[in-house]
Design an enzyme around this catalytic site. Structure first.
Site, PDB file in Angstrom:
ATOM      1  CD  GLU A  74      -2.902   0.996   2.344  1.00  0.00           C
ATOM      2  OE1 GLU A  74      -2.655   0.183   3.259  1.00  0.00           O
ATOM      3  OE2 GLU A  74      -3.805   1.823   2.391  1.00  0.00           O
ATOM      4  CG  ASP A  75       1.355   2.973   3.206  1.00  0.00           C
ATOM      5  OD1 ASP A  75       0.440   3.357   2.460  1.00  0.00           O
ATOM      6  OD2 ASP A  75       1.216   2.765   4.420  1.00  0.00           O
TER       7      ASP A  75
END
Ligand code: MN
Length: 721
Positions: A80-81
């Site tokens: 996600e990051d």
């Protein structure tokens, strides 16, 4: 920032303490990879981002989870990051861990897309969350992730966002932790959420408790010593802990009782951990000798564990100086399960998923599966199962069955045995005959009555609340429908064949039917017949290639006067079409109705809700609009009443019917060996409302069980013309 930064080496040490064969190399690689990917990223708190995956890993180690879960915790935010892709993750850590991280990423993106959502959508979200957790470790890592985010939530500057995350925690994550038996995490999540959702009350509560705590310290010590002494006198090994209850539980209680924060007095709880189950009961007896128990507060969750496997004895007593407090007594094993729930059994054994948790995993699966076709059912089941306020019931032989609140004798019957469920006709609770929709209460002794002739009814889907009963009923109905469709198809085909001078028997014998089935792509004759029954295949077209004579013309329709004062149904735009009420649903004035043109018998009028209509057994071209005519007459409706056979019942029944302004046209009574009476009545009614009044009046008569209106089960067979 107060807290020391977690060190990876400490976590590793912690894991090897409970998992000697731990794959240290995997954990080390996950740590290094995560550190590299998150490099340069900073959390709102100002700490390096890596602190978050490390803390999540530490929480998972506190739960004593396996290295796959902990590695997943270290890697959970990568997709996600960071720049890390699925392919790269998979090449480094393999398919399994990657799939877990993917599931977590998916959950996180669902959270975001629900960011602006309404409260009602929490259910949808919870559902998707559970559905995405094929491996329970996904949920466990998610809970650890959420716990650390909640612990650091106060760093977030936007109040609205803090409140949203806290609300989500109360609505979704704390209940899931509860259902998985993880008492410690649930309590911490709730306390942290309370602080955000009701900061003022939270502060007052803390103040109040701090004030009390100064005095409480003394009283806790006094009680602890007294308990310790009396256990020792009776040679019971035990540890006694005294504490202040967790804030959220005090707060909910105050809320529920409508009391102000300043008036809390019941805030102390003691826990006694002993070595054996007999000692649990012995300790309970000793406590009750010391202090007077509060009636109604003694709970034996050892004999009757909660659905989340929680076991303990609970009591509340009035202690020294009138101070009430709660006592929980359990063994060390039970305490482990109470605190850590599903995680208490989780340690990997020989690379296989733990089997002890089969039941809990099965619980999750049963929720996720089996409800696909009806989201509303699913949500109801989920609500019931995530907030399990259990009801404990007994068979006449003393066997205990636990159900979610709202469960009925139908759930009970299917719990006893599928066959018992299929043949259920009635139930006695504590010796009294009751309607099947009666909710079960704690301590009820439930006796189910069966009859070989009975079959499940569609109505039971509304009455049952457990997923088990609903699934069994649904699968019986589906099977039944196929059989009925085959039957109906056979009749349709027979009639069509006769019209064109053929006999079904002959078509079967010379294998014409088998050939036709094969030509239409059906392996078996039954499948062909079912297709006809379901209206997917027209018998006329099927037979067209083998017809020798011209089909006869359909008979002209004749108007027939409404008989016996029956109301008139009008086909819109065609006043002179013959109509009749379908026997399968026998619609009454007030019901929404639809008409279908039959062959030669006019228009069959069904209730719009009739399952036969919904199944589209008829071709849509044959549907016509119908409405109730002006002058509504009286209708004869059969009623089937089950009752406790005792003097005066007939009089009571007839009085109830009369009180609803109608007459009994006919009545047939019978009694069976269970002392159950049945009455088959026919009454006159003017419409649906009137019928409901009659049924209501009957249901209010004490001793009356079921009241069924309309045609009997047998008569509800498919009606095809
Ligand atoms: Mn995270």
């Amino acid at each position: 920032m107060g807290e020391p930064l977690p060190r990876f080496e400490d976590i590793l040490e912690q894991v090897s303490a409970y998992n000697a064969t731990c794959d240290e190399d995997l954990l080390r690689r996950a740590y290094v990879y995560s550190a590299m990917a998150h490099k340069g990223q900073v959390r709102v708190s100002g700490e390096p981002y890596l602190v978050h995956p490390l803390e999540v890993a530490r929480i998972l180690a506190d739960m004593h989870l396996d290295e796959v879960a902990i590695a997943t915790g270290l890697l959970h935010d990568l997709l996600e990051d960071t720049w890390v892709t699925e392919t790269e993750l998979e090449s480094q850590f393999g398919e399994h861990i990657t799939s877990l991280v993917k599931a977590l990423t998916k959950i996180s993106s669902m959270e975001q897309s629900f960011a602006a959502r309404q409260a009602a959508q929490a259910e949808t979200f919870r559902r998707m969350l559970l559905a995405s957790a094929q491996d329970l470790r996904v949920i466990l890592v998610k809970l650890a992730d959420r716990l650390h985010n909640m612990r650091t939530l106060h760093f977030l500057p936007e109040e609205a966002r803090r409140r949203r995350i806290a609300g989500e925690t109360l609505e979704i994550y704390a209940p899931i932790a509860h259902r998985l038996g993880m008492g410690r995490i649930k309590a911490e999540l709730e306390d942290l959420a309370l602080e955000q959702m009701h900061p003022e009350e939270h502060r007052q509560l803390l103040d109040q408790l701090q004030q009390r705590e100064e005095n409480a310290g003394e009283i806790i010590e006094e009680i602890r010593t007294t308990i310790g002494r009396i256990l020792q006198e009776h040679s019971i090994q035990g540890d006694v802990h005294g504490r202040i209850k967790h804030l959220f539980s005090i707060w909910t209680k105050l809320r529920r009782q409508g009391i102000g924060v300043d008036r809390i007095y019941d805030f102390l709880a003691f826990r006694i951990i002993v070595d054996t189950v007999p000692h649990c009961y012995a300790a309970l007896g000793l406590i009750h000798q010391l202090w007077r128990p509060v009636p109604g507060r003694i709970k034996d969750y050892i004999a009757m564990p909660k659905a989340n496997a929680y076991q303990s004895l609970h009591t509340s007593v009035i202690g020294p100086k009138g101070q009430p407090f709660e006592v929980q007594i359990r063994t060390r094993d039970m305490d482990e399960i109470a605190e850590r729930g599903i995680a208490a059994h989780w340690l990997y054994k020989e690379g296989k998923a733990p089997s002890e948790d089969a039941e809990r995993v099965a619980w999750l699966r049963s929720l996720v599966e089996g409800h696909q076709e009806n989201p509303r059912d699913f949500l109801n089941a989920l609500k019931l199962n995530l907030y399990p306020e259990e009801v404990y019931t007994f068979t006449p032989k003393g066997e205990v069955f636990a159900f979610p609140r709202g469960a009925t004798p139908v759930d009970f019957a299917f719990r006893v045995h599928t066959e018992v469920g299929h043949h259920l006709v009635g139930a006695r609770i504590n010796g009294r005959l009751v309607p099947l929709r009666t909710p079960l209460s704690n301590g009820d002794i439930v006796e189910v009555l069966t009859s070989a002739n009975q079959v499940p009814s569609r109505d039971w889907l509304e009455i049952a609340v457990t997923a088990r009963a609903k699934n069994k009923i649904r699968s019986w109905l589906n099977r039944g429908e196929k059989e009925q469709a085959v039957d109906a198809g056979r009749r349709l085909l027979e009639r069509e064949a006769r019209k064109v001078g053929l006999a079904l028997k002959q078509l079967r014998e010379d294998n014409t039917l088998g050939r036709l089935a094969a030509e239409h792509g059906f392996g078996r004759e039954d499948d062909l017949l079912a297709a006809i029954g379901f209206g997917r295949l027209s018998p006329r077209e099927l037979l067209a290639p083998v017809v020798r004579t011209e089909p006869t013309l359909p008979q002209p329709m004749r108007q027939r006067p409404a008989k016996g004062g029956e109301a008139i149904i009008v086909v819109k735009g065609q006043r002179d079409m013959l109509t009749f009420r379908a026997q399968c649903c026998s619609p009454l004035p007030g019901d929404e109705i639809v008409g279908y043109i039959t062959r030669g018998r006019g228009v069959a009028v069904h209730a719009a809700q009739c399952p036969n209509v919904r199944k589209l057994l008829f071709t849509p071209e044959r549907e016509v609009e119908v409405e109730w005519g002006g002058d509504l007459g009286a209708y004869q409706v059969p009623l089937h009443v089950t009752f406790e056979d005792r003097p005066g019942m007939l009089a009571a029944i007839s009085q109830a019917v009369t009180s609803a302004d109608t007459n009994i046209r006919s009545c047939h009574l019978a009694t069976d060996e269970h002392q159950i009476g049945t009455a088959d009545l026919v009454v006159d009614v003017h419409g649906r409302d009137h019928l409901e009044r009659v049924v209501g009046a009957l249901r209010r008569v004490p001793g009356i069980g079921e009241v069924e209106a309309g045609p009997s089960q047998q008569a509800r067979r498919l009606q095809l013309m």
